[in-house]
Design a protein around this motif. Structure first.
Motif, mmCIF file in Angstrom:
data_model
loop_
_atom_site.group_PDB
_atom_site.id
_atom_site.type_symbol
_atom_site.label_atom_id
_atom_site.label_comp_id
_atom_site.label_asym_id
_atom_site.label_seq_id
_atom_site.Cartn_x
_atom_site.Cartn_y
_atom_site.Cartn_z
ATOM 1 N N ARG A 1 10.990 62.159 -35.852
ATOM 2 C CA ARG A 1 9.923 62.608 -36.755
ATOM 3 C C ARG A 1 10.497 63.483 -37.865
ATOM 4 O O ARG A 1 11.384 64.302 -37.615
ATOM 5 N N PRO A 2 9.973 63.356 -39.069
ATOM 6 C CA PRO A 2 10.490 64.152 -40.184
ATOM 7 C C PRO A 2 9.973 65.581 -40.204
ATOM 8 O O PRO A 2 10.438 66.392 -40.997
ATOM 9 N N TRP B 1 10.394 60.124 -48.466
ATOM 10 C CA TRP B 1 11.182 60.929 -47.553
ATOM 11 C C TRP B 1 11.338 60.244 -46.194
ATOM 12 O O TRP B 1 12.364 60.326 -45.542
ATOM 13 N N SER B 2 10.262 59.568 -45.732
ATOM 14 C CA SER B 2 10.260 59.022 -44.381
ATOM 15 C C SER B 2 10.021 57.520 -44.396
ATOM 16 O O SER B 2 9.004 57.060 -44.932
ATOM 17 N N TYR C 1 16.700 62.698 -42.683
ATOM 18 C CA TYR C 1 16.062 61.585 -43.391
ATOM 19 C C TYR C 1 16.703 61.346 -44.747
ATOM 20 O O TYR C 1 16.680 60.240 -45.272
ATOM 21 N N SER D 1 14.614 67.286 -42.646
ATOM 22 C CA SER D 1 14.747 66.706 -43.983
ATOM 23 C C SER D 1 16.143 66.174 -44.233
ATOM 24 O O SER D 1 16.316 65.112 -44.835
ATOM 25 N N TYR E 1 7.203 57.444 -40.802
ATOM 26 C CA TYR E 1 6.013 58.280 -40.690
ATOM 27 C C TYR E 1 5.505 58.707 -42.066
ATOM 28 O O TYR E 1 6.258 58.767 -43.034
#
Length: 476
Positions: free
Chosen positions: A73-74, A230-231, A36, A33, A234
């Protein structure tokens, strides 16, 4: 231990570490987290925008796969995929949503000749190699609901028209930083795909060594993603806000398994007073570990030295039993359902004492917020594929309307009304099927229901399904 009175050591009930997977705790599965956050912040920072800072930051948190820069990847995809098997309600929500959205009956609509309609229908039914359309689509959407990312490969024929599609497991896919395509990693092998729908000119400026460079024979993939700020690459799954709650439910289960695996014996503090042999502590530990665990009603005999004393003090209160977690379990269950937007009755939860339980309003909200948008998202690429396979066609794939009525629950309620003689069979028909012709004063409307014999719940449910199907066919 001689000469060391009052020695204290702890006997702990061991745990199977259910929630630890590949070294990760389930409660630590929130992912990168902070990374990102930095990426999103840099992308909107005026100082960064005046230079290449944002681009460099994205590359910093990227990962090189088979020579190609991909976005990090988050969250841990493998952990989230495994977590579906750890919580009953999370698993039920994922599978139920996939069934309601992608597994519904479908039809081909639009104007055209019957022969052309049948050709399109056959193509759709066989587009997933080895699977019918409903099964293949459900597999794709199960990934979407569990991981918020799903991938559909579009495989062309020799002429370049779509010939079939294939589901690629989400845990194997990585998104390129340039957003032009994807890299699949499986058993140490790599495969590269273009993003479906992009113009070929988008790949013209790539280096000739790039796997997606113009002129190379590469298939395309459609990426389904549940957007979340957030992403930037993805999707973020619905369970993410309730992840810690789900982890708490797993820890509660693990605690009780360990507790009852030790014959409901809590953690103890063992206090040895006086002069004991040096190995007394080890002997007590060994006894509890090897002879008591998993074997109920065992006795330990010990000889205390002169003036010696042994005391066992429980470190876990009597209220820390399985039943004391009931409310915690309900809270965790409800938060998982809220995260998915799932009505409780859809996963078999019926509040006692409430016949209706507000199911009509909840089912309608579920339809409007979950089922209808999900079907629209799924059908978008499918109908685009149909259009490319059959240029100029007006045929489209559509799902049968989603029925907000809970047929099983309605049948159960109707059965109670009939058995208590609150309603007659004819009144049930008027309530559930007001569009059907009905002769006033006649109750002979249910098959296999003789005089004085009430229909079963299964008969009521089966009848409702047949009547609804007949009504849909009549309206079509």
């Amino acid at each position: 231990m001689s000469g060391n009175p009052g020695k204290v050591f702890v006997l702990e009930s061991s745990s199977g570490a259910i929630c630890r997977v590949n070294g990760y705790l389930l409660s630590e599965g929130m992912g990168a987290s902070s990374e990102y956050f930095e990426i999103a912040k840099a992308a909107n920072d005026p100082k960064q925008s005046q230079s290449t800072g944002s681009k460099r930051l994205r590359e910093k948190y990227g990962i090189t796969i088979d020579g190609v820069k991909c976005a990090a990847r988050p969250f841990d995809f493998a952990l989230f995929a495994y977590a579906v098997s750890l919580n009953t309600y999370h698993c039920r929500c994922v599978t139920q949503k996939a069934k309601d959205i992608a597994g519904a009956p479908w039809k081909i609509t639009g104007d055209g000749q019957d022969a052309a309609r049948q050709e399109v229908s056959s193509f759709v039914d066989q587009m997933f190699e080895g699977l019918d359309f409903s099964e293949g689509a459900q597999n794709v959407w199960t990934d979407y609901e569990a991981l918020a990312n799903a991938y559909l490969e579009v495989i062309p024929d020799l002429k370049g028209a779509p010939a079939e599609v294939s589901h690629i497991v989400s845990t194997e896919m990585w998104i390129r930083l340039d957003d032009l395509g994807f890299v699949q990693v499986k058993n140490g092998q790599f495969a590269h795909f273009r993003r479906y729908g992009l113009d070929k000119e988008a790949f013209a400026e790539l280096n000739s060594k790039d796997p997606l460079a113009a002129g190379k024979d590469v298939t395309s993939v459609w990426h389904f993603a549940q957007y979340f700020p957030w992403s930037p690459y993805y999707g973020i799954p619905s369970i993410m806000p309730a992840w810690n709650r789900m982890a708490l439910a797993v820890l509660e289960t693990e605690y009780n398994l360990a507790f009852f695996n030790n014959n409901a014996i809590p953690d103890y503090a063992v206090i040895l007073e006086g002069s004991w042999e040096d190995d007394a502590e080890d002997k007590i530990r060994e006894y509890f570990k090897r002879h008591l665990k998993g074997k109920a009603h065992k006795t330990m005999a010990m000889r205390t030295p002169d003036g010696g004393k042994i005391t066992f003090e429980k470190l876990t209160g009597d209220n820390a039993k399985e039943g004391s977690f009931r409310l915690l379990r309900i809270d965790c269950r409800d938060e998982v359902l809220h995260a998915h937007g799932m009505p409780p009755q859809k996963v078999g939860i019926v509040q006692p004492g409430r016949l209706g339980n507000g199911s009509d309003e909840q089912n309608q909200q579920y339809k409007d917020s979950i089922v209808t948008p999900g079907r629209k998202k799924l059908l978008s690429p499918i109908n685009r594929i149909i259009g490319e396979r059959f240029p100029g066609t007006k045929f489209r794939l559509e799902f049968e309307p989603y029925d907000t009525d809970d047929i099983a629950q309605n049948a159960e309620v109707d059965q109670i009304y009939l058995q208590t003689q609150v309603l007659t069979p004819g009144q049930v028909q008027q309530k559930r099927f007001p569009d059907l012709p009905f002769r006033p004063g006649s109750d002979q409307v249910l098959p296999r229901a003789g005089a004085g014999v009430q229909p079963s719940t299964d008969e009521l449910g089966s009848l409702q399904k047949r009547v609804r199907r007949a009504l849909r066919e009549a309206k079509a």
